[in-house]
Scaffold this motif. Structure first.
Motif, PDB file in Angstrom:
ATOM      1  N   LEU A   3       0.832  -1.202   0.000  1.00 22.46           N
ATOM      2  CA  LEU A   3       0.000   0.000   0.000  1.00 22.46           C
ATOM      3  C   LEU A   3       0.865   1.250   0.000  1.00 22.46           C
ATOM      4  O   LEU A   3       0.578   2.221  -0.713  1.00 22.46           O
ATOM      5  CB  LEU A   3      -0.925   0.001   1.229  1.00 22.46           C
ATOM      6  N   GLN A   4       1.934   1.225   0.783  1.00 24.10           N
ATOM      7  CA  GLN A   4       2.844   2.360   0.822  1.00 24.10           C
ATOM      8  C   GLN A   4       3.480   2.593  -0.538  1.00 24.10           C
ATOM      9  O   GLN A   4       3.688   3.732  -0.961  1.00 24.10           O
ATOM     10  CB  GLN A   4       3.920   2.125   1.883  1.00 24.10           C
ATOM     11  N   GLY A   5       3.793   1.494  -1.240  1.00 21.62           N
ATOM     12  CA  GLY A   5       4.450   1.613  -2.536  1.00 21.62           C
ATOM     13  C   GLY A   5       3.653   2.436  -3.524  1.00 21.62           C
ATOM     14  O   GLY A   5       4.233   3.120  -4.377  1.00 21.62           O
ATOM     15  N   LYS A   6       2.328   2.374  -3.440  1.00 20.54           N
ATOM     16  CA  LYS A   6       1.484   3.149  -4.358  1.00 20.54           C
ATOM     17  C   LYS A   6       0.662   4.220  -3.635  1.00 20.54           C
ATOM     18  O   LYS A   6      -0.271   4.776  -4.216  1.00 20.54           O
ATOM     19  CB  LYS A   6       0.570   2.212  -5.151  1.00 20.54           C
ATOM     20  N   GLU A   7       1.019   4.454  -2.381  1.00 21.38           N
ATOM     21  CA  GLU A   7       0.358   5.496  -1.576  1.00 21.38           C
ATOM     22  C   GLU A   7      -1.155   5.309  -1.542  1.00 21.38           C
ATOM     23  O   GLU A   7      -1.937   6.263  -1.694  1.00 21.38           O
ATOM     24  CB  GLU A   7       0.737   6.885  -2.076  1.00 21.38           C
ATOM     25  N   ILE A   8      -1.583   4.075  -1.328  1.00 17.22           N
ATOM     26  CA  ILE A   8      -3.006   3.753  -1.213  1.00 17.22           C
ATOM     27  C   ILE A   8      -3.389   3.843   0.262  1.00 17.22           C
ATOM     28  O   ILE A   8      -2.845   3.109   1.087  1.00 17.22           O
ATOM     29  CB  ILE A   8      -3.297   2.337  -1.747  1.00 17.22           C
ATOM     30  N   PRO A   9      -4.292   4.731   0.640  1.00 13.77           N
ATOM     31  CA  PRO A   9      -4.650   4.844   2.059  1.00 13.77           C
ATOM     32  C   PRO A   9      -5.387   3.611   2.568  1.00 13.77           C
ATOM     33  O   PRO A   9      -6.159   2.983   1.830  1.00 13.77           O
ATOM     34  CB  PRO A   9      -5.540   6.086   2.106  1.00 13.77           C
ATOM     35  N   LEU A  10      -5.138   3.309   3.825  1.00 15.27           N
ATOM     36  CA  LEU A  10      -5.787   2.185   4.495  1.00 15.27           C
ATOM     37  C   LEU A  10      -6.654   2.727   5.613  1.00 15.27           C
ATOM     38  O   LEU A  10      -6.197   3.507   6.459  1.00 15.27           O
ATOM     39  CB  LEU A  10      -4.738   1.226   5.071  1.00 15.27           C
ATOM     40  N   TYR A  11      -7.913   2.322   5.613  1.00 15.56           N
ATOM     41  CA  TYR A  11      -8.840   2.681   6.684  1.00 15.56           C
ATOM     42  C   TYR A  11      -9.143   1.432   7.512  1.00 15.56           C
ATOM     43  O   TYR A  11      -9.367   0.351   6.950  1.00 15.56           O
ATOM     44  CB  TYR A  11     -10.149   3.238   6.120  1.00 15.56           C
ATOM     45  N   VAL A  12      -9.152   1.603   8.829  1.00 17.49           N
ATOM     46  CA  VAL A  12      -9.580   0.541   9.731  1.00 17.49           C
ATOM     47  C   VAL A  12     -10.829   1.041  10.433  1.00 17.49           C
ATOM     48  O   VAL A  12     -10.784   2.048  11.156  1.00 17.49           O
ATOM     49  CB  VAL A  12      -8.481   0.190  10.752  1.00 17.49           C
ATOM     50  N   LYS A  13     -11.956   0.360  10.197  1.00 19.28           N
ATOM     51  CA  LYS A  13     -13.239   0.876  10.665  1.00 19.28           C
ATOM     52  C   LYS A  13     -14.044  -0.205  11.358  1.00 19.28           C
ATOM     53  O   LYS A  13     -13.779  -1.401  11.200  1.00 19.28           O
ATOM     54  CB  LYS A  13     -14.033   1.452   9.482  1.00 19.28           C
ATOM     55  N   SER A  14     -15.053   0.228  12.099  1.00 21.86           N
ATOM     56  CA  SER A  14     -15.922  -0.681  12.843  1.00 21.86           C
ATOM     57  C   SER A  14     -17.072  -1.160  11.978  1.00 21.86           C
ATOM     58  O   SER A  14     -17.807  -0.344  11.411  1.00 21.86           O
ATOM     59  CB  SER A  14     -16.470   0.027  14.084  1.00 21.86           C
ATOM     60  N   PHE A  15     -17.264  -2.473  11.917  1.00 24.27           N
ATOM     61  CA  PHE A  15     -18.413  -2.980  11.167  1.00 24.27           C
ATOM     62  C   PHE A  15     -19.714  -2.786  11.954  1.00 24.27           C
ATOM     63  O   PHE A  15     -20.801  -2.948  11.415  1.00 24.27           O
ATOM     64  CB  PHE A  15     -18.228  -4.446  10.768  1.00 24.27           C
ATOM     65  N   LEU A  16     -19.590  -2.424  13.238  1.00 27.74           N
ATOM     66  CA  LEU A  16     -20.781  -2.128  14.044  1.00 27.74           C
ATOM     67  C   LEU A  16     -21.258  -0.694  13.825  1.00 27.74           C
ATOM     68  O   LEU A  16     -22.450  -0.407  13.936  1.00 27.74           O
ATOM     69  CB  LEU A  16     -20.480  -2.361  15.524  1.00 27.74           C
ATOM     70  N   ASN A  17     -20.314   0.195  13.536  1.00 28.69           N
ATOM     71  CA  ASN A  17     -20.629   1.603  13.278  1.00 28.69           C
ATOM     72  C   ASN A  17     -19.906   2.043  12.003  1.00 28.69           C
ATOM     73  O   ASN A  17     -18.927   2.784  12.059  1.00 28.69           O
ATOM     74  CB  ASN A  17     -20.205   2.468  14.466  1.00 28.69           C
ATOM     75  N   PRO A  18     -20.367   1.562  10.861  1.00 26.48           N
ATOM     76  CA  PRO A  18     -19.603   1.734   9.616  1.00 26.48           C
ATOM     77  C   PRO A  18     -19.411   3.172   9.168  1.00 26.48           C
ATOM     78  O   PRO A  18     -18.487   3.458   8.395  1.00 26.48           O
ATOM     79  CB  PRO A  18     -20.421   0.937   8.586  1.00 26.48           C
ATOM     80  N   GLN A  19     -20.247   4.090   9.632  1.00 26.48           N
ATOM     81  CA  GLN A  19     -20.131   5.469   9.173  1.00 26.48           C
ATOM     82  C   GLN A  19     -19.214   6.309  10.058  1.00 26.48           C
ATOM     83  O   GLN A  19     -18.965   7.478   9.762  1.00 26.48           O
ATOM     84  CB  GLN A  19     -21.523   6.087   9.046  1.00 26.48           C
ATOM     85  N   ASP A  20     -18.696   5.720  11.145  1.00 24.25           N
ATOM     86  CA  ASP A  20     -17.683   6.411  11.943  1.00 24.25           C
ATOM     87  C   ASP A  20     -16.380   6.491  11.154  1.00 24.25           C
ATOM     88  O   ASP A  20     -16.127   5.685  10.256  1.00 24.25           O
ATOM     89  CB  ASP A  20     -17.444   5.687  13.272  1.00 24.25           C
ATOM     90  N   ASN A  21     -15.527   7.454  11.531  1.00 16.70           N
ATOM     91  CA  ASN A  21     -14.309   7.706  10.753  1.00 16.70           C
ATOM     92  C   ASN A  21     -13.281   6.592  10.853  1.00 16.70           C
ATOM     93  O   ASN A  21     -12.561   6.324   9.903  1.00 16.70           O
ATOM     94  CB  ASN A  21     -13.673   9.030  11.195  1.00 16.70           C
ATOM     95  N   GLY A  22     -13.160   5.941  12.011  1.00 16.56           N
ATOM     96  CA  GLY A  22     -12.145   4.915  12.195  1.00 16.56           C
ATOM     97  C   GLY A  22     -10.746   5.519  12.174  1.00 16.56           C
ATOM     98  O   GLY A  22     -10.534   6.676  12.541  1.00 16.56           O
TER      99      GLY A  22
END
Length: 416
Positions: free
Chosen positions: A266-285
């Motif tokens: 992911l770093q190699g192509k600067e692809i952002p990674l999000y880690v989020k809650s499947f219980l509250n999917p609209q939270d920012n994480g």
């Protein structure tokens, strides 16, 4: 293109699988690939099958039937039509697994492990794919073994990036919703391989890299990346942002929320990674991206239990120099020991390792022929990033410290 990864906890039962469909409907699923782990504790159940295959044949079929019963109960909760194709497709996989158990001639535990363990992901994805179709989320089920090619280092295979990139680029249909398996790949002989435990995150990163994805989201049962594992530490706090480098450091030291290999592609192509809650999917994480400062800047705690601390000293009080260290690391590599921390002085050398391949006795036998050896098993290795004295005191209180090592940003402490 976006890549979603759902782990075992996020698909642990029928209700959780229904929630996956809801998340896709809320968050969008256009140009999306979903990478899915085995359902719930299926990997552990398959490990029992593997154990029984080698050690307790009389219990082999009963342990297999437990897995079949568990998946059938989930299917019955998801599908009202008892003649649905999902039953046939699942049974095909169980027949393949049973056929392997009958016909296999290889005594190699690691090879057998990989051929069996991957059925968890094959079963979960075919069930979820069929359920999403039922809900109107039409999708394409993809066998990851046709895309991700590896060497034959079973249980910790290395990706053949050139071959994998070629296969994904030439055969992957990005215009539809795709669903595939995490954790597994295949070697040049088309035998199943695995990428290491928790390797589903890595699978998502491999696809994201090869597809030039816009982002990757890992769905967890926690709000995002926390500064400590809430199972072991009270009052864990959410880390809103961090850089790839910070996340790689945490992963290297054993932070369980991210697989150590996930961030590099992911770093190699600067692809952002999000880690989020499947219980509250609209939270920012948590967002992990280039040059993103850690927010908030607080101590981050990692603990690895059931470690082994080996302390070596020379037999004749001669120095532990490059030749000795080279021998030690050669043996650690030979016996597939994962190193957590090392420390050496003029006449001693200590290393904290994970005995994942149950080769400790053979390693100790070799080491004792060359060094004086002291071995402490079942120790805990604590790592604190961005430590302060209060954080160190929190770890050391009421424990015996066997080894302690500090750098500018990180402290590692081995305790019993």
């Amino acid at each position: 293109m976006q890549v979603y990864k759902f782990g075992g906890a996020s698909v642990k039962d029928a209700q959780s699988i229904k929630n996956v469909a809801s998340i896709l409907q809320k968050m969008g699923y256009k140009n999306t690939l979903i990478v899915i782990s085995a359902i719930g504790k299926t990997t552990n159940a398959l490990e029992l099958v593997i154990h029984n295959y080698f050690e307790n044949k009389s219990q082999l079929q009963s342990s297999l039937q437990e897995i079949k019963k568990f998946h059938n109960e989930i299917i019955l909760d998801l599908f009202t039509n008892e003649n649905h194709d999902v039953f046939k497709k699942v049974n095909v996989f169980f027949r393949e697994l049973n056929q392997f158990l009958i016909s296999n001639k290889s005594p190699d535990y690691n090879f057998v492990y990989d051929q069996i363990i991957g059925f968890g992901e094959l079963l979960s994805t075919i069930i979820i794919s069929e359920y999403l179709n039922l809900r109107g989320l039409n999708n394409n089920w993809v066998d990851v073994r046709e895309h991700i090619k590896t060497d034959n280092y079973y249980r910790r295979a290395q990706v053949n990036w050139n071959k994998t990139q070629q296969l994904i680029s030439s055969t992957f249909n990005t215009s539809v919703l795709n669903i595939t398996q995490g954790f597994i790949g295949s070697d040049s002989n088309n035998f199943t391989t695995t990428l290491g435990r928790e390797g589903s995150d890595y699978t998502a990163a491999i696809y994201a890299y090869c597809l030039n994805a816009e982002q990757v989201t890992i769905w967890k049962d926690v709000p995002g990346v926390l500064n400590a594992d809430p199972r072991y530490f009270e009052n864990a706090q959410l880390l809103n942002n961090m850089s790839y480098r910070e996340a790689i450091e945490l992963a290297f030291y054993g932070a369980s929320v991210i697989h150590p290999k996930t961030l590099q592609p992911l770093q190699g192509k600067e692809i952002p990674l999000y880690v989020k809650s499947f219980l509250n999917p609209q939270d920012n994480g948590t967002k992990i991206s280039k040059n993103s400062l850690l927010n908030p800047i607080i101590p981050c705690f990692i603990v690895k239990r059931n470690q082994v601390l080996i302390s070596l000293s020379s037999v004749n009080f001669s120095y532990i120099v490059e030749e000795n260290i080279s021998t030690i690391f050669s043996l650690l590599h030979q016996y597939k020991m994962k190193v957590g921390v090392i420390q050496n002085s003029a006449i001693s050398f200590s290393v904290c390792i994970e005995n994942n391949y149950n080769t400790l006795e053979e390693l100790l036998h070799q080491l004792k022929s060359k060094f004086k050896v002291v071995c402490n098993q079942n120790v805990s290795l604590y790592t604190i990033r961005h430590y302060n004295q209060m954080a160190i005191n929190k770890i050391e209180t009421d424990k015996t410290v066997l080894l302690k090592q500090l750098t500018q940003e990180t402290v590692q402490i081995v305790t019993i």
